[in-house]
Scaffold this active site. Structure first.
Site, PDB file in Angstrom:
ATOM      1  N   GLU A 169     -36.831 -18.836  43.594  1.00 17.77           N
ATOM      2  CA  GLU A 169     -35.702 -19.054  44.511  1.00 17.77           C
ATOM      3  C   GLU A 169     -36.086 -19.661  45.951  1.00 17.77           C
ATOM      4  OE1 GLU A 169     -32.405 -16.090  42.185  1.00 17.77           O
ATOM      5  OE2 GLU A 169     -33.630 -15.315  43.823  1.00 17.77           O
ATOM      6  N   GLU A 220     -32.375 -18.275  35.761  1.00 13.57           N
ATOM      7  CA  GLU A 220     -31.498 -16.917  35.657  1.00 13.57           C
ATOM      8  C   GLU A 220     -29.974 -17.202  35.761  1.00 13.57           C
ATOM      9  OE1 GLU A 220     -32.509 -14.345  39.199  1.00 13.57           O
ATOM     10  OE2 GLU A 220     -34.763 -14.594  38.915  1.00 13.57           O
TER      11      GLU A 220
END
Length: 526
Positions: A191, A312
């Site tokens: 991320e 995810e």
């Protein structure tokens, strides 16, 4: 995602009915899987060319203070692997931190039921996970989730863990599993966000350039690994998406490695219950989602540029909005034949929960039913835990009970609520194990105003330190005394998302002999 981790409940395993169906156990030495490469939008076998769709779940913990997959206080590695294989997954995304790679010890492993892990380093525990995965026909994607075990970082480096260390550690892992095709790929950095940009040309924040450097370096050690590259938070035009979710820049500036056909792009995707995005309030929701996904990252597969691996996505599946989102996403994944990884296998993810309940044994049937369009369960035997004949070997960190069936902490499940200036909060002791307990804290803003600040506190007799916290900063006063007090203040998403009527689910792990029983919450908010 910015949800952060809740630790699991050490519970009596044999008292729970499980839906795993007995079948012959896997062989100790399963045949080596083929290495993989990319072909347009597909991931294929490097030897036969057959399409391989990654159907993964994340089993986290090696990026946290435990430096080991969570749940090993209640189950064995093989029991976790049997569950994952039985649910129908073919891959595990395994988060880790650079800090854990350098440590010599782990903690929170019940060595009575995991005797082979006694005294092992985190890297040796990783070896055991890879070996177990191979037995069950499961692949591994290594995910550099954090530099240190305390928190994620927006860039791929920090002052303590510079880029050179990041690349050196990746090369170390590539060499370690150089001859083991169970490890199919590397998720370079979890991320990227904030200052991270895509192709902006500034070395200190150009994530595309950094991914290129790291990917080429890794391939000097093992050229057969897939290089998984997440997106950024802010697109070039300033628009925002999820952390790691912005991949529009690939259209004009793809990652180009010396070794061809190995790059896989990996966005993350979450629903309204995790955090607000403007598209959730559109009149045509959820039918607007397909166009948003296509614009941000789906086009990469549609235009046959490269494979897309949705690294995810997850939800507690408690609201109609989330249910609509997940149904739309699974339909999109199925139509596009994309690879994906569900967050998470663990039950102890703060804002999504997992695929198991807190006993680390009982399956979340509603979630697995929702994933049925893209997941096919299998019959896999659930292996029994070893029966210890000698006391487990001690390890230097706090350990669960030497019994495979520990007595539950009476504080688990107990709650306390408080309010201040229209803001309300409820704390719950969600789980405990010898030496630590965990609190989940739900904070709600008034319907007509945002919460600008909040501070929650409770007395925790005998508490010695704060292990980790997510969505808030926590401190401890009067450590080790009967008057020890935990005080937590909202920060980042644990405060920013408290717009009028907003709610956040945050949490903390406290090192203490037992949880507060009963807990008594105090709250100050404005």
């Amino acid at each position: 995602m910015w949800r952060r981790l809740l630790a699991g409940l050490a519970a009596v395993l044999l008292a729970v009915t499980v839906s795993v169906v007995a079948s012959p156990a896997p062989s100790a030495e399963a045949a080596a899987p083929a290495w993989l490469k990319t072909k347009g939008s597909k991931i294929v076998s490097a030897t036969t060319g057959a399409t391989f769709t990654i159907k993964a779940t994340s089993w986290f913990g090696m990026e946290t203070d435990t430096c080991a997959p969570h749940g090993l206080w209640s189950i064995t590695v093989d029991q976790g692997m049997a569950q994952i294989a039985g649910m129908g997954f073919n891959t595990i995304r395994l988060p880790f931190s650079n800090e854990c790679l350098a440590k010599r010890t782990t903690n929170s492993i019940n060595t009575a039921i995991n005797p082979s892990l006694a005294g092992k380093s985190p890297l040796q525990v990783m070896d055991a996970v890879v070996a177990s995965a191979r037995k069950y026909g499961i692949r591994i994607i290594l995910d550099r989730h954090r530099p240190d075990s305390a928190a994620q970082s927006e860039l791929w480096y920090t002052k303590q863990y510079p880029e050179a260390r990041w690349i050196a550690d990746w090369k170390k892992l590539a060499k370690r599993y150089q001859k083991n095709s169970t490890v199919i790929g590397v998720d370079l950095h979890n991320e990227p966000r904030g200052k991270a940009c895509w192709g902006c040309g500034e070395r200190a924040r150009d994530w595309r350039a950094a991914a290129t450097r790291a990917g080429n370096a890794i391939h000097t050690v093992n050229a057969r690994l897939l290089i998984i590259v997440e997106g950024v938070q802010y697109e070039q035009d300033g628009s925002i998406t999820w952390w790691g979710g912005g991949l529009r820049g690939v259209a004009k500036k793809p990652v180009s490695l010396t070794v061809k056909n190995r790059v896989v792009y990996s966005p993350h995707e979450y629903p309204l219950s995790v955090a607000y995005q403007p598209w959730f309030s559109a009149k045509n929701y959820p039918n607007n989602l397909t166009a948003i996904w296509e614009r941000n990252w789906g086009y990469i597969a549609t235009k046959n540029i490269a494979p897309v691996f949705i690294g995810e996505f997850g939800t507690k599946l408690e609201t109609s909005t989330d249910k609509k989102w997940l149904a739309k996403l699974t339909s999109y994944i199925k139509t596009k034949r994309m690879s994906w990884a569900y967050w998470s296998f663990n039950p102890n993810s703060g804002d999504t929960g997992g695929l198991l309940k807190d006993d680390w044994y009982t399956r979340q049937k509603a979630k697995l039913t929702a994933l049925k369009p893209i997941l096919t369960p299998k019959k896999v035997a659930y292996p029994p835990a070893p029966k210890p004949t000698t006391p487990p070997q001690p390890t230097p960190a706090p350990q669960p009970s030497s019994s495979a069936q520990p007595s539950p902490d009476p504080s688990v499940g107990k709650s306390s609520s408080a309010s201040s200036n229209g803001t309300s909060a409820t704390m719950t002791v969600t789980s405990a194990w010898p030496g630590a307990y965990q609190v989940g804290l739900t904070v709600k803003a008034p319907a007509n105003a945002a919460t600008k600040s909040w501070r929650a506190s409770w007395v925790s007799p005998g508490a010695t330190s704060i292990d980790s916290a997510w969505g808030m900063d926590c401190t401890l006063t009067n450590a080790a005394k009967t008057t020890a007090k935990v005080t937590c203040a909202g920060k980042n998403w644990g405060l920013d998302n408290l717009t009028p009527g907003g709610r956040v689910d945050v949490g903390v792990i406290v090192k203490a002999p037992r949880g507060p029983n009963p807990p008594k919450l105090s709250l100050a908010a404005s």
